[in-house]
Design an enzyme around this catalytic site. Structure first.
Site, PDB file in Angstrom:
ATOM      1  N   SER A 199      34.888  71.849  33.647  1.00  0.00           N
ATOM      2  CA  SER A 199      34.955  71.180  32.347  1.00  0.00           C
ATOM      3  C   SER A 199      35.598  72.114  31.321  1.00  0.00           C
ATOM      4  O   SER A 199      35.165  73.256  31.161  1.00  0.00           O
ATOM      5  CB  SER A 199      33.546  70.801  31.906  1.00  0.00           C
ATOM      6  OG  SER A 199      33.581  70.235  30.612  1.00  0.00           O
ATOM      7  N   THR A 237      44.688  55.311  31.607  1.00  0.00           N
ATOM      8  CA  THR A 237      45.754  56.117  31.016  1.00  0.00           C
ATOM      9  C   THR A 237      45.237  57.519  30.705  1.00  0.00           C
ATOM     10  O   THR A 237      44.157  57.682  30.135  1.00  0.00           O
ATOM     11  CB  THR A 237      46.285  55.440  29.738  1.00  0.00           C
ATOM     12  OG1 THR A 237      46.740  54.131  30.108  1.00  0.00           O
ATOM     13  CG2 THR A 237      47.427  56.229  29.116  1.00  0.00           C
ATOM     14  N   CYS A 324      14.727  67.617  24.062  1.00  0.00           N
ATOM     15  CA  CYS A 324      14.052  66.813  23.056  1.00  0.00           C
ATOM     16  C   CYS A 324      14.487  65.362  23.209  1.00  0.00           C
ATOM     17  O   CYS A 324      15.501  64.952  22.686  1.00  0.00           O
ATOM     18  CB  CYS A 324      14.440  67.329  21.695  1.00  0.00           C
ATOM     19  SG  CYS A 324      13.272  66.944  20.412  1.00  0.00           S
TER      20      CYS A 324
HETATM   21  C1  LIG Z   1      28.107  71.254  30.616  1.00  0.00           C
HETATM   22  C2  LIG Z   1      27.797  71.073  32.049  1.00  0.00           C
HETATM   23  C3  LIG Z   1      28.088  69.869  32.708  1.00  0.00           C
HETATM   24  C4  LIG Z   1      28.622  68.661  31.992  1.00  0.00           C
HETATM   25  O1  LIG Z   1      29.944  68.832  31.587  1.00  0.00           O
HETATM   26  P1  LIG Z   1      30.551  67.867  30.452  1.00  0.00           P
HETATM   27  O2  LIG Z   1      31.999  68.219  30.419  1.00  0.00           O
HETATM   28  O3  LIG Z   1      29.854  68.242  29.182  1.00  0.00           O
HETATM   29  O4  LIG Z   1      30.301  66.476  30.875  1.00  0.00           O
HETATM   30  C5  LIG Z   1      27.824  69.783  34.063  1.00  0.00           C
HETATM   31  N1  LIG Z   1      27.322  70.819  34.743  1.00  0.00           N
HETATM   32  C6  LIG Z   1      27.027  72.001  34.147  1.00  0.00           C
HETATM   33  C7  LIG Z   1      26.499  73.117  34.974  1.00  0.00           C
HETATM   34  C8  LIG Z   1      27.254  72.153  32.783  1.00  0.00           C
HETATM   35  O5  LIG Z   1      26.954  73.315  32.209  1.00  0.00           O
END
Ligand SMILES: *Cc1c(COP(=O)(O)O)cnc(C)c1O
Length: 387
Positions: A199, A237, A324
């Site tokens: 990500s 897209t 939370c």
């Molecule tokens: C942040 C995170 C995700 C999710 O990624 P996003 O791009 O925010 O959907 C998945 N796995 C781990 C280990 C993360 O730290």
């Protein structure tokens, strides 16, 4: 007032170079990459280049990269996509108790839909033993999904060994590497991984974009339906400016990793040592096998959310060991899986450090935490905060 950001595992600021790379695709280069005319060819080229950059950063070929809307979607596509791609009737999936909910809840969902699932326990450091993975694999197993490094406690899991076991047994191995990419050295050319999630916003790229690496010949089916984009595995897209940003962020992230590790781990260790000076504080996660920027501690007799809010008043941004949700404070599933008492798990804080943090900030934070803990402990033995 000071503003100290220590929540880099939640998200990172975007690099200026990344923004610069993206801007043309938010302005004049707006063609649809699927269009055959000049406008489309221009953006198609940018899409191809971003794919090459991400592939180069992982040591794989561009054809093995599928762009997604982030880590969550990459995990969903990996797990559900493999489940859908199996034609042999096999239906057993293995994961661990400390996965991000994007993986864990996807596996649980499949469990409700008739798949057999095994959720492996972890040791006191949040680590899965490769032997347990080996023992859990049956002739019905299709996939093992176990993360590279944990987002809460920072422990680095034995992903190479797990990958080797999966390869020996002929089972696909997916790893959620969202916290690892750009933070620890990684080369898929040498590592036995079939699918990997990443990500961009966890390594100084834009939010809402990520990728799934799918090793050639791995049988995966789409989970969204529509056009033919991303080899039909992710129709829709393309979010082009974000994808261009991901490519640039990846280039920057994989450079100088040893230097970044050295700088961050020095800050991390100073923070850990200082925190452990406070009475009744314990470190969560593995003492050595941990992400260079992660510090997670349980501070006994205080409540995590109260600590977090008081530190926030002092300009320090951290996160706590509980989620939370809808007015209740659920202790983190990761800390509970590591065997922490729920009350102690609720008194936990995660500091995740990044490139901008300084020694001065560490020292200011240590003073602030000490002061806050003293105050809260004096006020009440244990107050349950209203969310
Ligand atoms: C942040 C995170 C995700 C999710 O990624 P996003 O791009 O925010 O959907 C998945 N796995 C781990 C280990 C993360 O730290």
């Amino acid at each position: 007032m000071k503003k100290i950001y220590m929540d880099y595992s939640a998200t990172t600021p975007m690099r200026e170079e990344v923004l610069e790379a993206m801007l043309p695709y938010l302005r004049e280069r707006y063609g649809n990459p699927s269009s055959l005319h000049l406008f489309g060819r221009e953006t198609r080229k940018a899409l191809d280049e971003a794919r090459e950059k991400v592939a180069a950063g992982l040591g794989v070929t561009p054809e093995e990269i599928i762009f997604t809307s982030g880590g969550t979607e990459a995990n969903n596509l990996a797990i559900m996509g493999v489940a859908r791609g199996i034609s042999s009737g096999k239906n057993h999936i293995i994961t661990s108790a400390v996965e991000h909910h994007a993986a864990l809840d996807t596996v649980k969902f499949l469990g409700e839909r008739g798949y057999k699932i095994t959720i492996l326990p972890v040791d006191e450091y949040g680590i899965v033993s490769p032997q347990q993975v080996k023992d859990a694999i049956t002739d019905q197993t299709i996939l093992v999904s176990i993360m590279t490094a944990n987002n809460e406690v920072g422990s680095i899991l034995p992903f190479e060994e797990i990958g080797r076991i999966c390869r020996e047994k002929g089972v696909y191995y997916h790893t959620d590497a969202v916290q690892a990419i750009g933070h620890i050295p990684f080369n898929l050319h040498e590592q036995p991984v079939d699918l990997l999630s990443l990500s961009a916003h966890k390594f100084y790229g834009p939010k809402g974009v990520g990728a799934l690496y799918i090793r050639r010949k791995t049988r995966v089916k789409q989970i969204l339906f529509g056009g033919g984009q991303e080899r039909k595995l992710r129709p829709g897209t393309e979010n082009l400016s974000a994808i261009v940003g991901l490519g640039r962020a990846m280039e920057l992230a994989v450079a100088h990793i040893p230097e970044k590790i050295e700088k961050l781990s020095r800050l991390r260790d100073r923070l850990i040592q200082g925190l452990l000076q406070i009475e009744d504080v314990r470190l969560n996660g593995h003492p050595e096998k941990r992400l260079p920027g992660n510090v997670n501690v349980s501070i006994f007799f205080v409540e995590g959310e109260s600590l977090l809010l008081d530190l926030d008043l002092k300009g320090i941004a951290v996160s706590s060991g509980s989620a939370c949700t809808s007015g209740s404070l659920d202790p983190s599933h990761v800390l509970l899986a590591m065997g922490l008492d729920p009350q102690i798990a609720q008194g936990s804080l995660r500091f995740s450090l990044g490139a901008e943090n300084t020694i001065e900030e560490i020292d200011y934070t240590l003073e602030a935490v000490q002061e806050t803990v003293q105050k809260l402990r004096a006020m009440s033995p244990f107050i349950r905060n209203i969310c």
